[in-house]
Enzyme design. Sequence first.
Site, mmCIF file in Angstrom:
data_model
loop_
_atom_site.group_PDB
_atom_site.id
_atom_site.type_symbol
_atom_site.label_atom_id
_atom_site.label_comp_id
_atom_site.label_asym_id
_atom_site.label_seq_id
_atom_site.Cartn_x
_atom_site.Cartn_y
_atom_site.Cartn_z
ATOM 1 N N ASN A 1 -13.029 -3.327 2.359
ATOM 2 C CA ASN A 1 -14.000 -2.256 2.550
ATOM 3 C C ASN A 1 -14.966 -2.236 1.375
ATOM 4 O OD1 ASN A 1 -12.755 -1.302 4.945
ATOM 5 N ND2 ASN A 1 -11.201 -0.248 3.716
ATOM 6 N N ASP B 1 0.849 -1.191 0.000
ATOM 7 C CA ASP B 1 0.000 0.000 0.000
ATOM 8 C C ASP B 1 0.891 1.249 0.000
ATOM 9 O OD1 ASP B 1 -3.225 0.501 0.979
ATOM 10 O OD2 ASP B 1 -1.822 2.187 1.101
ATOM 11 N N ILE B 2 0.523 2.230 -0.804
ATOM 12 C CA ILE B 2 1.337 3.445 -0.942
ATOM 13 C C ILE B 2 1.279 4.311 0.324
ATOM 14 C CG2 ILE B 2 -0.415 5.016 -1.925
ATOM 15 C CD1 ILE B 2 1.718 5.699 -4.092
ATOM 16 N N VAL C 1 -10.922 2.942 -3.582
ATOM 17 C CA VAL C 1 -10.588 2.440 -4.924
ATOM 18 C C VAL C 1 -11.610 1.359 -5.265
ATOM 19 C CG1 VAL C 1 -8.861 1.334 -6.376
ATOM 20 C CG2 VAL C 1 -8.133 2.951 -4.608
ATOM 21 N N HIS D 1 -10.196 -5.298 -3.254
ATOM 22 C CA HIS D 1 -8.852 -5.593 -2.762
ATOM 23 C C HIS D 1 -8.950 -6.020 -1.308
ATOM 24 C CE1 HIS D 1 -9.817 -1.315 -2.568
ATOM 25 N NE2 HIS D 1 -9.195 -1.293 -1.390
HETATM 26 P P1 AMP Z 1 -9.749 1.355 0.253
HETATM 27 O O1 AMP Z 1 -9.824 2.691 0.943
HETATM 28 O O2 AMP Z 1 -10.194 0.194 1.088
HETATM 29 O O3 AMP Z 1 -10.427 1.387 -1.097
HETATM 30 O O4 AMP Z 1 -8.205 1.090 0.019
HETATM 31 C C1 AMP Z 1 -7.503 1.659 -1.049
HETATM 32 C C2 AMP Z 1 -6.051 1.615 -0.681
HETATM 33 O O5 AMP Z 1 -5.297 1.839 -1.852
HETATM 34 C C3 AMP Z 1 -5.627 2.678 0.336
HETATM 35 O O6 AMP Z 1 -5.108 2.056 1.502
HETATM 36 C C4 AMP Z 1 -4.579 3.489 -0.412
HETATM 37 O O7 AMP Z 1 -3.519 3.911 0.407
HETATM 38 C C5 AMP Z 1 -4.122 2.521 -1.477
HETATM 39 N N1 AMP Z 1 -3.564 3.100 -2.680
HETATM 40 C C6 AMP Z 1 -4.059 4.163 -3.372
HETATM 41 N N2 AMP Z 1 -3.275 4.412 -4.451
HETATM 42 C C7 AMP Z 1 -2.272 3.481 -4.429
HETATM 43 C C8 AMP Z 1 -1.153 3.221 -5.265
HETATM 44 N N3 AMP Z 1 -0.898 3.957 -6.361
HETATM 45 N N4 AMP Z 1 -0.329 2.197 -4.936
HETATM 46 C C9 AMP Z 1 -0.573 1.461 -3.836
HETATM 47 N N5 AMP Z 1 -1.621 1.644 -3.016
HETATM 48 C C10 AMP Z 1 -2.471 2.657 -3.294
#
Ligand code: AMP
Length: 115
Positions: free
Chosen positions: A88, A31-32, A97, A101
């Site tokens: 989520n 995760d970023i 997103v 995931h």
């Molecule tokens: P959610 O809020 O459950 O949809 O989780 C989305 C996750 O994606 C969050 O924890 C973000 O930090 C992560 N995220 C967003 N953009 C990226 C990226 N480019 N690379 C890796 N993780 C990301």
Amino acid sequence: MTPNCLFCEIISGKRNAAILLQNEYLTAFNDINPKAPVHILIVPQKHISTTNDLTPEDEMIVGKMFLAAKTLAEEAGISEKGYRLVMNCNQEAGQSVYHIHLHLLGGRWMQWPPG
Ligand code: AMP
């Protein structure tokens, strides 16, 4: 690949990520913006927007996501101490997103219930 989907872009290599595992079914990457010392996202190659969109034909993919989480937790050295797996769904749960995931979180104590 679904247009304008961040995770489809990572899966296809169009966008960079720290990829830990990739096969026919899944891609896993760090995760970023990690919420724990270990924070890995396990993402199916197939674009599925939310868990509400899962169908019986996705049963195998969901199983593979959890088995990958188990393996990644072992590799990260957090299997014995413990870890959390989270998916989520939609706004109130904090989904940001819209490509399903599984979050693998570990390496610190966590509270229950979540805030
Ligand atoms: P959610 O809020 O459950 O949809 O989780 C989305 C996750 O994606 C969050 O924890 C973000 O930090 C992560 N995220 C967003 N953009 C990226 C990226 N480019 N690379 C890796 N993780 C990301």
